[in-house]
Design a protein around this motif. Structure first.
Motif, PDB file in Angstrom:
ATOM      1  N   ARG A 150       0.834  -1.211   0.000  1.00  0.00           N
ATOM      2  CA  ARG A 150       0.000   0.000   0.000  1.00  0.00           C
ATOM      3  C   ARG A 150       0.865   1.256   0.000  1.00  0.00           C
ATOM      4  NH1 ARG A 150      -4.968  -1.828   4.043  1.00  0.00           N
ATOM      5  NH2 ARG A 150      -5.820  -3.353   2.567  1.00  0.00           N
ATOM      6  N   MET A 151       1.988   1.224   0.728  1.00  0.00           N
ATOM      7  CA  MET A 151       2.917   2.357   0.732  1.00  0.00           C
ATOM      8  C   MET A 151       3.510   2.554  -0.661  1.00  0.00           C
ATOM      9  SD  MET A 151       6.509   2.756   2.819  1.00  0.00           S
ATOM     10  CE  MET A 151       7.197   1.379   1.888  1.00  0.00           C
ATOM     11  N   VAL A 152       3.934   1.462  -1.287  1.00  0.00           N
ATOM     12  CA  VAL A 152       4.511   1.521  -2.636  1.00  0.00           C
ATOM     13  C   VAL A 152       3.477   2.046  -3.634  1.00  0.00           C
ATOM     14  CG1 VAL A 152       5.333   0.068  -4.544  1.00  0.00           C
ATOM     15  CG2 VAL A 152       6.314  -0.198  -2.256  1.00  0.00           C
ATOM     16  N   ASP A 153       2.250   1.578  -3.531  1.00  0.00           N
ATOM     17  CA  ASP A 153       1.193   2.049  -4.435  1.00  0.00           C
ATOM     18  C   ASP A 153       0.990   3.554  -4.281  1.00  0.00           C
ATOM     19  OD1 ASP A 153       0.854  -0.540  -5.345  1.00  0.00           O
ATOM     20  OD2 ASP A 153      -0.960  -0.910  -4.152  1.00  0.00           O
ATOM     21  N   GLN A 154       1.001   4.045  -3.045  1.00  0.00           N
ATOM     22  CA  GLN A 154       0.834   5.481  -2.822  1.00  0.00           C
ATOM     23  C   GLN A 154       2.020   6.247  -3.403  1.00  0.00           C
ATOM     24  OE1 GLN A 154       1.169   7.420   1.147  1.00  0.00           O
ATOM     25  NE2 GLN A 154      -0.953   8.065   0.760  1.00  0.00           N
ATOM     26  N   ALA A 155       3.236   5.727  -3.206  1.00  0.00           N
ATOM     27  CA  ALA A 155       4.433   6.387  -3.735  1.00  0.00           C
ATOM     28  C   ALA A 155       4.389   6.442  -5.263  1.00  0.00           C
ATOM     29  CB  ALA A 155       5.692   5.662  -3.255  1.00  0.00           C
ATOM     30  N   LYS A 156       3.971   5.365  -5.898  1.00  0.00           N
ATOM     31  CA  LYS A 156       3.841   5.357  -7.364  1.00  0.00           C
ATOM     32  C   LYS A 156       2.848   6.418  -7.814  1.00  0.00           C
ATOM     33  CE  LYS A 156       4.962   0.524  -8.320  1.00  0.00           C
ATOM     34  NZ  LYS A 156       4.409  -0.798  -8.726  1.00  0.00           N
ATOM     35  N   GLY A 157       1.752   6.542  -7.087  1.00  0.00           N
ATOM     36  CA  GLY A 157       0.751   7.549  -7.405  1.00  0.00           C
ATOM     37  C   GLY A 157       1.280   8.971  -7.273  1.00  0.00           C
ATOM     38  N   MET A 158       2.305   9.140  -6.468  1.00  0.00           N
ATOM     39  CA  MET A 158       2.929  10.457  -6.285  1.00  0.00           C
ATOM     40  C   MET A 158       3.987  10.721  -7.353  1.00  0.00           C
ATOM     41  SD  MET A 158       3.425  10.054  -2.156  1.00  0.00           S
ATOM     42  CE  MET A 158       4.129  11.662  -1.786  1.00  0.00           C
ATOM     43  N   GLY A 159       4.328   9.694  -8.134  1.00  0.00           N
ATOM     44  CA  GLY A 159       5.352   9.831  -9.161  1.00  0.00           C
ATOM     45  C   GLY A 159       6.735   9.388  -8.735  1.00  0.00           C
ATOM     46  N   ALA A 160       6.840   8.676  -7.631  1.00  0.00           N
ATOM     47  CA  ALA A 160       8.138   8.234  -7.105  1.00  0.00           C
ATOM     48  C   ALA A 160       8.620   6.972  -7.815  1.00  0.00           C
ATOM     49  CB  ALA A 160       8.024   7.962  -5.609  1.00  0.00           C
ATOM     50  N   ASN A 161       9.933   6.794  -7.790  1.00  0.00           N
ATOM     51  CA  ASN A 161      10.499   5.529  -8.241  1.00  0.00           C
ATOM     52  C   ASN A 161      11.267   4.832  -7.121  1.00  0.00           C
ATOM     53  OD1 ASN A 161      12.846   7.047  -8.166  1.00  0.00           O
ATOM     54  ND2 ASN A 161      13.351   6.773 -10.327  1.00  0.00           N
ATOM     55  N   ALA A 162      11.182   5.417  -5.900  1.00  0.00           N
ATOM     56  CA  ALA A 162      11.812   4.796  -4.733  1.00  0.00           C
ATOM     57  C   ALA A 162      11.155   5.345  -3.466  1.00  0.00           C
ATOM     58  CB  ALA A 162      13.314   5.082  -4.701  1.00  0.00           C
ATOM     59  N   VAL A 163      11.252   4.540  -2.411  1.00  0.00           N
ATOM     60  CA  VAL A 163      10.853   4.982  -1.070  1.00  0.00           C
ATOM     61  C   VAL A 163      12.039   4.692  -0.169  1.00  0.00           C
ATOM     62  CG1 VAL A 163       9.183   4.799   0.808  1.00  0.00           C
ATOM     63  CG2 VAL A 163       8.439   4.357  -1.540  1.00  0.00           C
ATOM     64  N   ILE A 164      12.534   5.735   0.468  1.00  0.00           N
ATOM     65  CA  ILE A 164      13.709   5.584   1.327  1.00  0.00           C
ATOM     66  C   ILE A 164      13.341   5.847   2.784  1.00  0.00           C
ATOM     67  CG2 ILE A 164      15.384   6.106  -0.490  1.00  0.00           C
ATOM     68  CD1 ILE A 164      15.532   8.981   0.582  1.00  0.00           C
ATOM     69  N   ASN A 165      14.244   5.438   3.664  1.00  0.00           N
ATOM     70  CA  ASN A 165      14.077   5.625   5.111  1.00  0.00           C
ATOM     71  C   ASN A 165      12.773   4.987   5.600  1.00  0.00           C
ATOM     72  OD1 ASN A 165      15.306   6.537   7.461  1.00  0.00           O
ATOM     73  ND2 ASN A 165      14.158   8.447   7.462  1.00  0.00           N
ATOM     74  N   VAL A 166      12.488   3.793   5.124  1.00  0.00           N
ATOM     75  CA  VAL A 166      11.244   3.089   5.464  1.00  0.00           C
ATOM     76  C   VAL A 166      11.294   2.604   6.910  1.00  0.00           C
ATOM     77  CG1 VAL A 166       9.829   1.052   4.951  1.00  0.00           C
ATOM     78  CG2 VAL A 166      10.791   2.420   3.089  1.00  0.00           C
ATOM     79  N   ARG A 167      10.173   2.775   7.587  1.00  0.00           N
ATOM     80  CA  ARG A 167      10.030   2.352   8.976  1.00  0.00           C
ATOM     81  C   ARG A 167       8.702   1.631   9.154  1.00  0.00           C
ATOM     82  NH1 ARG A 167      14.647   3.262   8.654  1.00  0.00           N
ATOM     83  NH2 ARG A 167      15.861   4.834   9.728  1.00  0.00           N
ATOM     84  N   PHE A 168       8.611   0.864  10.218  1.00  0.00           N
ATOM     85  CA  PHE A 168       7.379   0.155  10.567  1.00  0.00           C
ATOM     86  C   PHE A 168       6.967   0.539  11.978  1.00  0.00           C
ATOM     87  CE2 PHE A 168       9.417  -2.621   7.478  1.00  0.00           C
ATOM     88  CZ  PHE A 168       8.373  -2.902   6.620  1.00  0.00           C
ATOM     89  N   SER A 169       5.676   0.535  12.198  1.00  0.00           N
ATOM     90  CA  SER A 169       5.134   0.797  13.523  1.00  0.00           C
ATOM     91  C   SER A 169       3.933  -0.115  13.724  1.00  0.00           C
ATOM     92  CB  SER A 169       4.711   2.263  13.622  1.00  0.00           C
ATOM     93  OG  SER A 169       4.109   2.521  14.863  1.00  0.00           O
ATOM     94  N   THR A 170       3.725  -0.535  14.945  1.00  0.00           N
ATOM     95  CA  THR A 170       2.541  -1.328  15.260  1.00  0.00           C
ATOM     96  C   THR A 170       1.831  -0.690  16.439  1.00  0.00           C
ATOM     97  OG1 THR A 170       3.762  -2.766  16.770  1.00  0.00           O
ATOM     98  CG2 THR A 170       3.548  -3.517  14.487  1.00  0.00           C
ATOM     99  N   SER A 171       0.535  -0.887  16.482  1.00  0.00           N
ATOM    100  CA  SER A 171      -0.236  -0.392  17.612  1.00  0.00           C
ATOM    101  C   SER A 171      -1.477  -1.252  17.785  1.00  0.00           C
ATOM    102  CB  SER A 171      -0.638   1.071  17.412  1.00  0.00           C
ATOM    103  OG  SER A 171      -1.453   1.194  16.277  1.00  0.00           O
TER     104      SER A 171
END
Length: 104
Positions: free
Chosen positions: A64-85
């Motif tokens: 879902r993060m990658v899909d959103q980034a593609k929609g923004m015109g990105a070809n990479a996502v850097i400094n990726v982090r995970f969180s749980t709650s």
């Protein structure tokens, strides 16, 4: 789409920052798996049902993060982090986020 947990991609130059890309999913425990996990707590060991559940949740949140980034015109996502709650009793959210960028 390149996805990295570091702030740069070695050998590549960031030419545009597009902002934060994010993806999440909320998953609930399966009653049968929860019962078996309770039994496993008595004898110890890995709770494989929960391990699989978390892996599926991570994969979905990242997609879902990658899909959103593609929609923004990105070809990479850097400094990726995970969180749980914890969302409610028996349900948890897994959240993936990073910086959507355009690389040379």
């Amino acid at each position: 789409m390149l996805v990295s947990n570091i702030e740069i991609i070695p050998g590549r130059k960031v030419i545009k920052h597009l902002g934060m890309a994010q993806g999440n999913t909320v998953r609930a425990k399966h009653l049968g798996k929860d019962f078996l996990a309770g039994l496993k707590n008595i004898v110890g060991g890995e709770l494989k049902g929960y391990t699989e559940l978390l892996q599926e949740a991570r994969d979905e949140a990242v997609q879902r993060m990658v899909d959103q980034a593609k929609g923004m015109g990105a070809n990479a996502v850097i400094n990726v982090r995970f969180s749980t709650s914890s969302v409610s009793a028996g349900a948890a959210e897994l959240f993936a986020y990073g910086t959507a960028v355009v690389l040379e």
